[in-house]
Design a protein around this motif. Structure first.
Motif, PDB file in Angstrom:
ATOM      1  N   VAL A 150       0.900  -1.508   0.315  1.00  0.00           N
ATOM      2  CA  VAL A 150       0.080   0.063  -0.134  1.00  0.00           C
ATOM      3  C   VAL A 150       0.488   0.990   0.072  1.00  0.00           C
ATOM      4  CG1 VAL A 150      -1.827   1.026   0.943  1.00  0.00           C
ATOM      5  CG2 VAL A 150      -1.937  -1.149   0.677  1.00  0.00           C
ATOM      6  N   ASN A 151       1.081   1.796  -0.864  1.00  0.00           N
ATOM      7  CA  ASN A 151       1.845   3.341  -0.954  1.00  0.00           C
ATOM      8  C   ASN A 151       1.350   4.366  -0.434  1.00  0.00           C
ATOM      9  OD1 ASN A 151       3.203   2.004  -3.165  1.00  0.00           O
ATOM     10  ND2 ASN A 151       2.093   1.962  -4.447  1.00  0.00           N
ATOM     11  N   HIS A 152      -0.491   4.219  -0.548  1.00  0.00           N
ATOM     12  CA  HIS A 152      -1.050   5.711   0.317  1.00  0.00           C
ATOM     13  C   HIS A 152      -1.936   4.458   0.611  1.00  0.00           C
ATOM     14  CE1 HIS A 152      -2.908   9.368   1.229  1.00  0.00           C
ATOM     15  NE2 HIS A 152      -1.986   9.745   1.132  1.00  0.00           N
ATOM     16  N   PRO A 153      -2.679   5.020   2.302  1.00  0.00           N
ATOM     17  CA  PRO A 153      -3.864   4.729   2.897  1.00  0.00           C
ATOM     18  C   PRO A 153      -5.289   4.895   1.881  1.00  0.00           C
ATOM     19  CG  PRO A 153      -1.835   5.395   4.360  1.00  0.00           C
ATOM     20  CD  PRO A 153      -1.738   5.708   3.337  1.00  0.00           C
ATOM     21  N   SER A 154      -5.320   6.037   1.079  1.00  0.00           N
ATOM     22  CA  SER A 154      -6.303   6.656   0.461  1.00  0.00           C
ATOM     23  C   SER A 154      -6.430   5.284  -0.367  1.00  0.00           C
ATOM     24  CB  SER A 154      -6.365   7.459  -0.112  1.00  0.00           C
ATOM     25  OG  SER A 154      -5.046   7.132  -1.032  1.00  0.00           O
ATOM     26  N   GLU A 155      -5.530   4.460  -0.681  1.00  0.00           N
ATOM     27  CA  GLU A 155      -5.370   2.704  -1.797  1.00  0.00           C
ATOM     28  C   GLU A 155      -6.621   2.014  -1.125  1.00  0.00           C
ATOM     29  OE1 GLU A 155      -1.758   1.681  -2.998  1.00  0.00           O
ATOM     30  OE2 GLU A 155      -1.233   3.411  -3.672  1.00  0.00           O
ATOM     31  N   VAL A 156      -6.373   2.016   0.798  1.00  0.00           N
ATOM     32  CA  VAL A 156      -7.478   1.446   1.028  1.00  0.00           C
ATOM     33  C   VAL A 156      -8.564   1.318   1.844  1.00  0.00           C
ATOM     34  CG1 VAL A 156      -7.314  -1.247   2.844  1.00  0.00           C
ATOM     35  CG2 VAL A 156      -5.573  -0.229   1.463  1.00  0.00           C
ATOM     36  N   VAL A 157      -8.661   3.164   2.837  1.00  0.00           N
ATOM     37  CA  VAL A 157      -9.908   3.205   3.005  1.00  0.00           C
ATOM     38  C   VAL A 157     -10.492   4.280   2.539  1.00  0.00           C
ATOM     39  CG1 VAL A 157      -9.530   1.923   5.080  1.00  0.00           C
ATOM     40  CG2 VAL A 157      -8.745   3.675   5.262  1.00  0.00           C
ATOM     41  N   SER A 158     -11.517   5.376   3.074  1.00  0.00           N
ATOM     42  CA  SER A 158     -11.449   6.984   3.086  1.00  0.00           C
ATOM     43  C   SER A 158     -12.391   7.343   4.003  1.00  0.00           C
ATOM     44  CB  SER A 158     -12.839   6.444   1.771  1.00  0.00           C
ATOM     45  OG  SER A 158     -12.130   6.553   0.865  1.00  0.00           O
ATOM     46  N   VAL A 159     -12.379   8.558   4.261  1.00  0.00           N
ATOM     47  CA  VAL A 159     -13.333   9.103   5.777  1.00  0.00           C
ATOM     48  C   VAL A 159     -14.575   8.942   5.111  1.00  0.00           C
ATOM     49  CG1 VAL A 159     -13.551  11.274   6.447  1.00  0.00           C
ATOM     50  CG2 VAL A 159     -11.398  11.321   5.164  1.00  0.00           C
ATOM     51  N   ASP A 160     -15.174   8.649   6.662  1.00  0.00           N
ATOM     52  CA  ASP A 160     -16.204   8.100   7.415  1.00  0.00           C
ATOM     53  C   ASP A 160     -16.466   6.183   6.685  1.00  0.00           C
ATOM     54  OD1 ASP A 160     -17.174  10.636   8.380  1.00  0.00           O
ATOM     55  OD2 ASP A 160     -17.849  11.095   6.075  1.00  0.00           O
ATOM     56  N   ASP A 161     -14.723   5.306   6.563  1.00  0.00           N
ATOM     57  CA  ASP A 161     -15.945   4.236   6.316  1.00  0.00           C
ATOM     58  C   ASP A 161     -15.534   3.951   7.173  1.00  0.00           C
ATOM     59  OD1 ASP A 161     -15.976   4.484   3.562  1.00  0.00           O
ATOM     60  OD2 ASP A 161     -13.970   3.694   3.412  1.00  0.00           O
ATOM     61  N   GLU A 162     -17.181   2.657   7.490  1.00  0.00           N
ATOM     62  CA  GLU A 162     -16.975   1.095   8.804  1.00  0.00           C
ATOM     63  C   GLU A 162     -15.272   0.313   8.460  1.00  0.00           C
ATOM     64  OE1 GLU A 162     -18.421   2.056  11.749  1.00  0.00           O
ATOM     65  OE2 GLU A 162     -19.702   3.526  11.318  1.00  0.00           O
ATOM     66  N   VAL A 163     -14.553   0.214   9.337  1.00  0.00           N
ATOM     67  CA  VAL A 163     -13.756  -0.648   9.361  1.00  0.00           C
ATOM     68  C   VAL A 163     -13.631  -1.818  10.773  1.00  0.00           C
ATOM     69  CG1 VAL A 163     -12.008   0.265   7.411  1.00  0.00           C
ATOM     70  CG2 VAL A 163     -11.844   1.334  10.151  1.00  0.00           C
ATOM     71  N   GLU A 164     -12.748  -2.639   9.844  1.00  0.00           N
ATOM     72  CA  GLU A 164     -12.687  -3.760  11.223  1.00  0.00           C
ATOM     73  C   GLU A 164     -11.717  -3.465  11.848  1.00  0.00           C
ATOM     74  OE1 GLU A 164     -14.923  -7.691  13.524  1.00  0.00           O
ATOM     75  OE2 GLU A 164     -13.812  -7.962  11.009  1.00  0.00           O
ATOM     76  N   VAL A 165     -10.860  -3.566  13.348  1.00  0.00           N
ATOM     77  CA  VAL A 165      -9.498  -3.028  13.512  1.00  0.00           C
ATOM     78  C   VAL A 165      -9.695  -4.198  14.648  1.00  0.00           C
ATOM     79  CG1 VAL A 165      -9.331  -0.835  12.282  1.00  0.00           C
ATOM     80  CG2 VAL A 165      -9.929  -0.872  14.474  1.00  0.00           C
TER      81      VAL A 165
END
Length: 649
Positions: free
Chosen positions: A338-353
């Protein structure tokens, strides 16, 4: 006292009666006496004199005033102000501007008389430095006009402690100010509200610093907002409410929480009485979400959150109000680079961590997204044990090899040294291209470093163990073509994809400075096989020499590459010439190696190091020979290979 002519007309007396009354008034007085009485009656009527008068009448917008002169005066009604209340018979003071104008009337001014009286009163009762109270009337050039009994000037710079964007907001307000200058000649007074406020604040600040304590709750007013926080007036001194102390939740700017002139209740965090600084907090009035965080979010637990911010190094995820953690870019995927986090997530995304670590002192939480999924590299060893034949598509080429996709997210490295047993491959594009489907053998799996090593040549038998060792014997005389000249020797192509090394010490019995004194690229030479090392995949050669050191003609015992025609000179050479060579090779094979081995024969100053005697399949005109790796060729652990352009590693 003699009335003015207009007063006489008012009573409308007949001329004869008027003359009789005048004569009666001056009865017994000669002309000199009459003149004296007249002079005494008018001597007080000098311009710029304040006189008492009586209102005779109000006509339209004018007030007729009798001051005891021979004619009445007229004063504009507006001099009494907006809500004028003038009654006939009122006693007033006026200023005599002019005795007679072009109409024969005297000019009077009530406003000027009032100002002079007020000015004299101000001079009598006040000095520079005194405090006065008045109403702000209007805005003039450079400041405000304040009525304190007389109009005084309040400069814009003296209106407030801070530069006010629009001073007209003070119009209509009653203020207190300190007199800073009195000019009697110009009848001008300059006042300062700022100086008075500074004095009042200094006294209040002193008292505040003596009484304020850390941990108290204080009320204040927001006076200024900056990028780093807000300044709150506590009454005498401004405290700093830093942006990090405004809310437990991440905010981008203080204006999201407070506004100018807003009343706020804040907690006193720190007091520096020497530097007169006070640190304030707003969020401290609420319980901290970091209390007992270890119980609510134990390390290793899996939770859901919302992405609140994306930066170049990771994404911030809100777990609850006021509590955020960081998912570093390296913790987002097991297999993707992943070169930049925006390739994976965006603001307001619901994610499991997954909670990776908690630093309560620094109030930091380390989160991982990939840990919430199964690590595919945990299964690679089981799915692809060494020796497994696999197939895949070439995803990327580098200088040192090709990356082959075994499955989504799992790539194997096919190193150039594992592409061919005999061909010296300088770049993988010589054998494969991006997008090609290739077959290979798994050589090694390193789960910790996430590497799979592949080999293509391992699909075939090693010709060095069978064909080459059988075809080339020590003492054989062969013909080859010079492909490359180096400072330590010459590479000779014996057959396609197979080369031997003709060391500099085996070129001539004479001492030479450089191999190109004897041979050049493209020359066909007759050489003797000195050494065949199947393990290191090397063939050592020697150039046949006569007593004078010149290359000999090919002999009858010459071994030629498959399909090559024997030169005529070799065919015509007598058989007995080749015999001694074969006998020497048969009887003294070991001494030959001892006397002039490829790796050891030349003196130190004239020969290359032993490791520079490259294997035959690595010798090309384009690259200096290198030792061939024994097993799976991979970059060293301390030198990470260049990553492919694709997402696989």
């Amino acid at each position: 006292m003699v009335k003015g002519i207009d007063v006489v007309r008012k009573y409308d007396l007949p001329n004869q009666e008027l003359e009789d009354k005048v004569a009666e008034a001056f009865e017994g007085m000669d002309s000199e006496a009459v003149e004296k009485v007249y002079e005494e009656s008018v001597k007080e009527f000098e311009p710029d004199t304040i006189l008492k008068g009586r209102v005779l009448n109000v006509v339209n917008d004018e007030v007729i005033v009798d001051i005891g002169y021979k004619s009445e005066g007229v004063i504009p009604l507006q001099e009494w102000g907006e809500n004028a209340d003038v009654d006939i018979g009122d006693e007033i003071e006026v200023l005599l501007d002019e005795i007679e104008d072009t109409t024969g009337m005297i000019r009077l001014s009530k406003r000027k008389a009032d100002r002079i009286r007020a000015w004299n009163e101000i001079l009598r009762t006040h000095n520079e430095g005194d405090v006065v109270r008045g109403m702000v009337q209007r805005k003039i050039k450079g400041g405000l006009l304040v009525d304190v009994g007389v109009p005084v000037f309040l400069p814009a710079s003296q209106v407030s402690l801070r530069r006010t964007a629009d001073i007209s907001e003070f119009i209509g307000r009653e203020i207190e100010a300190r007199i800073i200058k009195i000019d009697e000649q110009r009848m001008n007074i300059v006042v300062s509200r700022r100086r008075l406020v500074e004095e009042q604040r200094e006294a209040a600040k002193k008292q505040l610093l003596e009484t304020i304590q850390e941990g108290e709750i204080r009320r204040g007013v927001v006076k200024n907002i900056a990028d780093f926080g807000a300044f709150v007036d506590l009454g005498g001194i401004d405290g700093l409410l830093h942006i990090t102390d405004m809310s437990w939740t991440r905010i981008n700017h203080p204006s999201e929480v407070v506004s100018i002139d807003q009343d706020v209740e804040v907690m006193v965090l720190r007091v520096d009485r020497e530097k007169e600084r006070i640190a304030l907090g707003l969020k401290q009035r609420q319980p901290s979400p970091w209390d007992e965080i270890e119980l609510r979010y134990p390390v290793g637990s899996k939770v859901r959150g919302k992405v609140t911010n994306v930066t170049s190094y990771g994404a911030f995820v809100q777990l609850e109000n006021g509590l955020e953690g960081l998912v570093h870019v390296s913790e987002m995927s097991w297999t993707r680079r992943v070169n930049h986090p925006s390739e994976v997530v965006s603001v307001d995304d619901e994610v499991e961590v997954v909670i990776l670590e908690i630093d309560k002192d620094k109030q930091e939480i380390g989160l991982g997204m990939k840990q919430a999924e199964v690590n595919p590299w945990d299964l690679v060893e089981e799915k692809y044990p060494p020796g497994t034949e696999v197939g895949g598509k070439v995803r990327n080429l580098t200088n040192y090899g090709a990356f082959v996709e075994l499955e989504e997210g799992i790539d194997g490295l096919l190193h150039i040294s594992d592409m061919s047993w005999t061909k010296k491959v300088t770049h993988p594009s010589e054998l494969v291209n991006e997008g090609d489907e290739v077959h290979a053998v798994v050589l090694n799996v390193d789960r910790d470093k996430k590497r799979v090593s592949l080999g293509m040549k391992q699909l075939l038998d090693d010709p060095w163990k069978t064909e080459i060792a059988e075809r080339y014997k020590i003492g054989d005389v062969v013909i080859g073509t010079v492909t490359k000249v180096t400072n330590f020797g010459v590479f000779v192509q014996l057959e396609p994809n197979l080369e031997g090394l003709l060391h500099v010490s085996e070129l001539s019995t004479k001492k030479i400075q450089s191999p190109d004194e004897v041979v050049a690229v493209g020359d066909q030479v007759e050489v003797t096989v000195l050494k065949v090392d199947a393990d290191d995949r090397k063939i050592g050669l020697s150039l046949l020499k006569d007593e004078d050191g010149t290359p000999t003609k090919p002999g009858t015992n010459t071994v030629l590459p498959d399909g090559a025609a024997k030169p005529e000179a070799a065919a015509e050479a007598p058989a007995e010439k080749a015999a001694p060579v074969e006998e020497a090779a048969a009887e003294e094979a070991a001494p030959v190696e001892e006397a002039a081995p490829v790796d050891e024969a030349a003196p130190a100053e004239e020969t290359a190091p032993a490791e520079e005697a490259a294997p035959a399949q690595e010798a090309t005109p384009e690259a200096t020979p290198e030792p061939a790796p024994e097993a799976a060729p991979e970059p060293a652990a301390d030198a990470e290979p260049e990553e492919p352009k694709s997402e696989g590693k």
